[in-house]
Design a protein around this motif. Structure first.
Motif, mmCIF file in Angstrom:
data_model
loop_
_atom_site.group_PDB
_atom_site.id
_atom_site.type_symbol
_atom_site.label_atom_id
_atom_site.label_comp_id
_atom_site.label_asym_id
_atom_site.label_seq_id
_atom_site.Cartn_x
_atom_site.Cartn_y
_atom_site.Cartn_z
ATOM 1 N N MET A 175 0.806 -1.203 0.000
ATOM 2 C CA MET A 175 0.000 0.000 0.000
ATOM 3 C C MET A 175 0.846 1.263 0.000
ATOM 4 O O MET A 175 0.340 2.323 -0.278
ATOM 5 N N ARG A 176 2.100 1.113 0.297
ATOM 6 C CA ARG A 176 2.969 2.284 0.276
ATOM 7 C C ARG A 176 3.528 2.552 -1.112
ATOM 8 O O ARG A 176 3.929 3.656 -1.413
ATOM 9 N N GLN A 177 3.580 1.525 -1.927
ATOM 10 C CA GLN A 177 4.125 1.672 -3.277
ATOM 11 C C GLN A 177 3.037 2.212 -4.193
ATOM 12 O O GLN A 177 1.959 1.632 -4.309
ATOM 13 N N THR A 178 3.307 3.334 -4.845
ATOM 14 C CA THR A 178 2.315 3.962 -5.713
ATOM 15 C C THR A 178 2.656 3.823 -7.191
ATOM 16 O O THR A 178 1.832 4.131 -8.037
ATOM 17 N N ARG A 179 3.884 3.397 -7.493
ATOM 18 C CA ARG A 179 4.309 3.243 -8.887
ATOM 19 C C ARG A 179 5.049 1.920 -9.064
ATOM 20 O O ARG A 179 5.711 1.446 -8.147
ATOM 21 N N TRP A 180 4.919 1.362 -10.270
ATOM 22 C CA TRP A 180 5.682 0.176 -10.633
ATOM 23 C C TRP A 180 7.130 0.590 -10.878
ATOM 24 O O TRP A 180 7.433 1.773 -10.967
ATOM 25 N N ALA A 181 8.019 -0.363 -11.021
ATOM 26 C CA ALA A 181 9.447 -0.087 -11.225
ATOM 27 C C ALA A 181 9.704 0.776 -12.457
ATOM 28 O O ALA A 181 10.660 1.551 -12.493
ATOM 29 N N ASP A 182 8.828 0.672 -13.468
ATOM 30 C CA ASP A 182 9.011 1.466 -14.686
ATOM 31 C C ASP A 182 8.406 2.869 -14.583
ATOM 32 O O ASP A 182 8.397 3.623 -15.548
ATOM 33 N N GLY A 183 7.881 3.226 -13.413
ATOM 34 C CA GLY A 183 7.307 4.545 -13.201
ATOM 35 C C GLY A 183 5.804 4.627 -13.420
ATOM 36 O O GLY A 183 5.180 5.641 -13.113
ATOM 37 N N GLN A 184 5.212 3.560 -13.946
ATOM 38 C CA GLN A 184 3.765 3.517 -14.195
ATOM 39 C C GLN A 184 2.992 3.600 -12.873
ATOM 40 O O GLN A 184 3.327 2.929 -11.913
ATOM 41 N N LEU A 185 1.980 4.456 -12.836
ATOM 42 C CA LEU A 185 1.132 4.596 -11.658
ATOM 43 C C LEU A 185 0.371 3.295 -11.410
ATOM 44 O O LEU A 185 -0.165 2.696 -12.346
ATOM 45 N N ILE A 186 0.329 2.835 -10.165
ATOM 46 C CA ILE A 186 -0.409 1.629 -9.800
ATOM 47 C C ILE A 186 -1.855 2.008 -9.512
ATOM 48 O O ILE A 186 -2.117 2.910 -8.717
ATOM 49 N N GLN A 187 -2.783 1.327 -10.157
ATOM 50 C CA GLN A 187 -4.210 1.538 -9.918
ATOM 51 C C GLN A 187 -4.765 0.246 -9.315
ATOM 52 O O GLN A 187 -4.726 -0.800 -9.948
ATOM 53 N N VAL A 188 -5.262 0.324 -8.085
ATOM 54 C CA VAL A 188 -5.732 -0.853 -7.356
ATOM 55 C C VAL A 188 -7.246 -1.012 -7.525
ATOM 56 O O VAL A 188 -8.000 -0.062 -7.328
ATOM 57 N N PHE A 189 -7.660 -2.241 -7.865
ATOM 58 C CA PHE A 189 -9.069 -2.585 -7.980
ATOM 59 C C PHE A 189 -9.389 -3.680 -6.970
ATOM 60 O O PHE A 189 -8.616 -4.624 -6.803
ATOM 61 N N VAL A 190 -10.525 -3.536 -6.295
ATOM 62 C CA VAL A 190 -10.974 -4.541 -5.322
ATOM 63 C C VAL A 190 -12.476 -4.760 -5.470
ATOM 64 O O VAL A 190 -13.187 -3.919 -6.009
ATOM 65 N N LEU A 191 -12.919 -5.877 -4.957
ATOM 66 C CA LEU A 191 -14.345 -6.143 -4.843
ATOM 67 C C LEU A 191 -14.842 -5.544 -3.532
ATOM 68 O O LEU A 191 -14.042 -5.213 -2.642
ATOM 69 N N HIS A 192 -16.143 -5.423 -3.380
ATOM 70 C CA HIS A 192 -16.740 -4.901 -2.157
ATOM 71 C C HIS A 192 -16.315 -5.763 -0.964
ATOM 72 O O HIS A 192 -16.120 -6.969 -1.093
ATOM 73 N N SER A 193 -16.182 -5.162 0.186
ATOM 74 C CA SER A 193 -15.689 -5.850 1.388
ATOM 75 C C SER A 193 -16.479 -7.097 1.762
ATOM 76 O O SER A 193 -15.931 -8.020 2.356
ATOM 77 N N GLU A 194 -17.761 -7.134 1.433
ATOM 78 C CA GLU A 194 -18.565 -8.307 1.780
ATOM 79 C C GLU A 194 -18.591 -9.367 0.684
ATOM 80 O O GLU A 194 -19.185 -10.432 0.863
ATOM 81 N N HIS A 195 -17.977 -9.095 -0.451
ATOM 82 C CA HIS A 195 -17.958 -10.070 -1.550
ATOM 83 C C HIS A 195 -17.157 -11.298 -1.114
ATOM 84 O O HIS A 195 -16.096 -11.182 -0.503
ATOM 85 N N GLU A 196 -17.667 -12.472 -1.441
ATOM 86 C CA GLU A 196 -17.029 -13.721 -1.020
ATOM 87 C C GLU A 196 -15.572 -13.818 -1.473
ATOM 88 O O GLU A 196 -14.697 -14.217 -0.699
ATOM 89 N N GLN A 197 -15.280 -13.443 -2.709
ATOM 90 C CA GLN A 197 -13.901 -13.522 -3.206
ATOM 91 C C GLN A 197 -12.979 -12.529 -2.517
ATOM 92 O O GLN A 197 -11.807 -12.809 -2.306
ATOM 93 N N HIS A 198 -13.513 -11.359 -2.150
ATOM 94 C CA HIS A 198 -12.693 -10.383 -1.418
ATOM 95 C C HIS A 198 -12.356 -10.934 -0.028
ATOM 96 O O HIS A 198 -11.210 -10.829 0.423
ATOM 97 N N LEU A 199 -13.342 -11.545 0.600
ATOM 98 C CA LEU A 199 -13.113 -12.143 1.916
ATOM 99 C C LEU A 199 -12.055 -13.239 1.822
ATOM 100 O O LEU A 199 -11.118 -13.274 2.630
ATOM 101 N N LEU A 200 -12.186 -14.118 0.829
ATOM 102 C CA LEU A 200 -11.211 -15.198 0.659
ATOM 103 C C LEU A 200 -9.816 -14.648 0.382
ATOM 104 O O LEU A 200 -8.830 -15.120 0.959
#
Length: 95
Positions: free
Chosen positions: A1-26
């Protein structure tokens, strides 16, 4: 969560499912070794301290797959059956 860019300088964009979604829980419990509410608290702390931002929430695994394919620098999680050759897979080694 502290890293905001990949090694090549590309901005990291994080995608997640809703907190109650079964796959997010797993994913949270099995790979991150925490509950979704703990992860939410960490993101909130980072966001409100000004050093991070909330991830983008998607509504389904299919939307997650589409966003990962369409967004440069994106990272998220999928079930094995939704992984495709146009995605770079990062393996998680459990200790």
């Amino acid at each position: 969560m502290r890293q905001t860019r990949w090694a090549d300088g590309q901005l990291i964009q994080v995608f997640v499912l809703h907190s109650e979604h079964e796959q997010h829980l797993l994913f949270s419990r099995n790979y991150l070794k925490m509950f979704p509410y703990q992860l939410d608290a960490i993101w909130a702390r980072q966001r409100y301290s000004g050093i991070g931002s909330f991830p983008i929430q998607v509504t389904s695994l299919l939307e997650m797959q589409q966003r990962l394919q369409q967004t440069p620098g994106a990272i998220g999680y999928l079930t094995t059956d939704l992984m495709s050759s146009d995605l770079n897979v990062v393996a998680i080694n459990e200790k």
